[in-house]
Design a protein around this motif. Structure first.
Motif, PDB file in Angstrom:
ATOM      1  N   ALA A  57      43.017 -26.696 -26.499  1.00 39.49           N
ATOM      2  CA  ALA A  57      44.053 -27.240 -25.622  1.00 39.49           C
ATOM      3  C   ALA A  57      45.239 -27.737 -26.433  1.00 39.49           C
ATOM      4  O   ALA A  57      45.096 -28.150 -27.587  1.00 39.49           O
ATOM      5  N   HIS A  59      48.045 -30.708 -26.300  1.00 41.12           N
ATOM      6  CA  HIS A  59      48.168 -32.012 -25.650  1.00 41.12           C
ATOM      7  C   HIS A  59      49.582 -32.554 -25.827  1.00 41.12           C
ATOM      8  O   HIS A  59      50.166 -32.461 -26.918  1.00 41.12           O
ATOM      9  N   SER A  63      49.516 -38.450 -26.084  1.00 42.60           N
ATOM     10  CA  SER A  63      48.251 -38.421 -25.352  1.00 42.60           C
ATOM     11  C   SER A  63      47.199 -39.238 -26.096  1.00 42.60           C
ATOM     12  O   SER A  63      47.163 -39.258 -27.332  1.00 42.60           O
ATOM     13  N   ARG A  65      42.940 -40.221 -26.376  1.00 38.93           N
ATOM     14  CA  ARG A  65      41.598 -39.716 -26.114  1.00 38.93           C
ATOM     15  C   ARG A  65      40.643 -40.900 -25.920  1.00 38.93           C
ATOM     16  O   ARG A  65      40.581 -41.804 -26.750  1.00 38.93           O
ATOM     17  N   GLU A  81      45.311 -38.520 -29.354  1.00 36.57           N
ATOM     18  CA  GLU A  81      44.801 -37.154 -29.311  1.00 36.57           C
ATOM     19  C   GLU A  81      45.633 -36.270 -30.243  1.00 36.57           C
ATOM     20  O   GLU A  81      46.823 -36.527 -30.464  1.00 36.57           O
ATOM     21  N   ARG A  83      47.738 -32.959 -31.239  1.00 32.89           N
ATOM     22  CA  ARG A  83      48.617 -32.112 -30.431  1.00 32.89           C
ATOM     23  C   ARG A  83      47.914 -30.804 -30.062  1.00 32.89           C
ATOM     24  O   ARG A  83      48.114 -30.281 -28.973  1.00 32.89           O
ATOM     25  N   THR A  85      44.004 -28.907 -30.129  1.00 31.11           N
ATOM     26  CA  THR A  85      42.566 -28.955 -30.405  1.00 31.11           C
ATOM     27  C   THR A  85      41.992 -27.551 -30.253  1.00 31.11           C
ATOM     28  O   THR A  85      42.520 -26.720 -29.500  1.00 31.11           O
TER      29      THR A  85
END
Length: 543
Positions: A57, A59, A63, A65, A81, A83, A85
């Motif tokens: 993903a 992000h 963001s 997590r 999070e 950028r 993953t």
């Protein structure tokens, strides 16, 4: 045997009862095909095993997590999070990075209850952010030092298609938001293992290519009075998690039996793993095997019960029951008349929630090179099915919505494999051959067709990588479905053939009507029963 040998660490006993796992590691020049390989038995009573998936993903900036404890689901906090993953299925990601673990505990005062990251969350976050094993080490240690590490001492297996690493980590106390750690690269021609006992002793601090560590790995131990010698003599495990009886007999013994299968002269370390000699020669962190290992060899090792060793479970004793079971009830330690005793703890155990063998190959496109051979429940009682590292969906049987730890489903691999295993355990010598035949037939088929399947995937990869991923994903699902159908049939066959401790006749695998066979006691058990009861059940001579 000295009384002190039986004084067991309460912490270590707790760890063994809650998260007692096993990892085996194979360097690329120690495998038959050049694969880097590693294994994991996730052993925890009460744990529901499924095949997790984290999709790749992008992000938005800013963001966050949410971090929940992998073991108990407790909310720990949040971290920024990444950028981007990466796709993760099970314990392997799309770049063939694989991470496993075993918990050893270590010094309880080093735990940081205020930390956000537990060992399980750290694993899956690192898999989503790393393209290589070295990068995973950097991600894990940086995150732990930034946001705190709330678990106890942990040993991690961290592998990619080129390198295999073992890393050990512990916190620095409540509120510290920091960790001490050391990571060693396993030589390419070697095999290694760990099983709930810290394994890293001395390490070459000058070998910057193959040894990584926190800058205060020694000074932190000095500051706390746990080490006073020269830097060159520093041993991680002696300072932070010194092996006791349970660490040697219950934990290191599992590594020893793996080494013993594939190398000669391992008897020299028997005094160490038996735990009876305080000054015994310690077992090495890794060894060079006498021959190269295959996926099948690792499957065999994961099913080990110390067969043909001095630690072999005496299946003909009362502990094995009537039908010679190589398993023992838990907890591992028990008391009789004020004295404490223990059961041997082999690699194969009924408490396994999921198990895998990871195969990582540098010469193939990454989407094809990484395979997670996966199974639910005790490795001895399941067939490993292939899950490719770029798969974006789990086979239905490994992720069944209606199934969880308190809800049985006949369509779920965890519950169906446990259902069959729990029928087999108490009548092991009678029923296990049925399971073994199905298990081995399936695995032989999967391994035999692997080259052809991957040849087709390579052809599709030349057209478009997505086509190869879709093909392998479909293949993984089909093989898992085949396994589930075989296990459902096995369950039906076992209950019909062996109902009421009898054996129904069959011909070419077809069960037949008519009189059943009543096998009675195995001879070895009958002799023990007579010895214990004397003439109580002796039929009188009526002549």
């Amino acid at each position: 045997m000295k009384k002190a040998i039986f004084i067991l660490s309460l912490l270590h006993s707790f760890i063994l009862s809650s998260t007692a796992c096993t990892n085996l590691i194979v360097g690329k020049k120690a495998s038959v095909d050049g694969s880097v390989m590693c294994t994991y038995n996730a052993d925890d009573y009460g744990m529901f095993g499924n095949l997790c998936h984290y999709p790749a993903a992008a992000h938005p900036e800013g963001s966050m997590r949410q971090v929940y404890d992998w073991d108990n689901g407790k909310y720990h906090g949040q971290i920024p999070e990444a950028r981007q993953t990466y796709n993760v299925i099970g314990n392997i990601n799309e770049f063939q990075v694989c991470i496993g673990e075993t918990t050893y505990g270590g010094r309880p005062e080093m735990e940081d209850s205020t930390g956000i990251l537990d060992y399980g969350s750290l694993i899956y976050i690192a898999l989503q952010r790393s393209r290589t094993a070295r990068e995973a080490i950097q991600v894990m240690t940086t995150l732990a030092n930034t946001y705190g590490y709330c678990s106890g001492g942990e040993t991690f297996t961290i592998c990619d298609p080129d390198e295999a690493w073992i890393m050990e980590m512990q916190g620095k106390g409540a509120g510290s938001k920091g960790v001490v750690w050391v990571a060693l690269r396993i030589p390419d021609d070697a095999i290694c293992g760990h099983a709930n006992q810290s394994r890293i002793g001395r390490f070459d601090m000058a070998d910057k290519k193959n040894v990584l560590y926190s800058k205060d790995v020694i000074s932190f131990a000095r500051k706390n009075g746990w080490y006073t010698g020269a830097d060159r003599d520093f041993s991680w495990k002696d300072a932070y998690a010194k092996p006791d009886f349970s660490g040697r007999r219950i934990c290191d013994a599992r590594v020893w039996t793996f080494f013993n299968r594939y190398a000669s002269n391992m008897d020299r370390y028997l005094p160490w793993i038996l735990g009876t000699e305080p000054e015994a020669e310690d077992m090495p962190l890794w060894i060079v095997p006498d021959r190269k290992l295959s996926v099948h060899d690792l499957a065999t090792a994961m099913r080990d019960h110390f067969e043909n060793t001095p630690l072999a479970l005496d299946t003909t004793s009362i502990g094995g029951g009537i039908w010679e079971m190589p398993y023992r009830p838990t907890p591992l330690y028990f008391k009789v008349d004020g004295k404490q005793y223990f059961n041997e703890r082999p690699i194969s155990t009924q408490q396994t929630a999921f198990t895998f063998i990871a195969q990582m190959r540098a010469w193939l496109p990454r989407q094809i090179g990484g395979v997670l051979w996966f199974g639910n429940d005790d490795a001895n009682m399941v067939a490993y099915t292939p899950i490719y590292c770029a798969n974006t969906q789990q086979p239905d049987c490994y992720n069944t919505p209606e199934a969880d730890i308190t809800h049985f489903s006949p369509d779920n691999a965890f519950w169906m494999c446990n259902f069959v295993a729990n029928m087999v355990y108490p009548r092991y010598s009678m029923l296990f051959p049925e399971l073994e035949a199905v298990r081995d037939s399936l695995e032989k088929y999967y391994l035999q067709q692997q080259p052809e399947v991957e040849e087709k995937a390579l052809a599709l990869y030349g057209e478009a990588p997505d086509k190869a991923v879709a093909f392998l994903e479909k293949h993984s699902g089909q093989m898992a479905e085949q396994m589930m159908k075989a296990w459902q049939q096995l369950a039906k066959r076992i209950i019909v053939k062996y109902n009421d401790m009898t054996i129904r006749p069959d011909s070419a695998g077809i069960l037949l009507p008519g009189r059943v066979k009543r096998p009675g006691y195995p001879t070895s058990f009958a002799r023990k029963l007579v010895k214990e009861t004397g003439d109580r059940y002796l039929v009188p001579n009526e002549e």
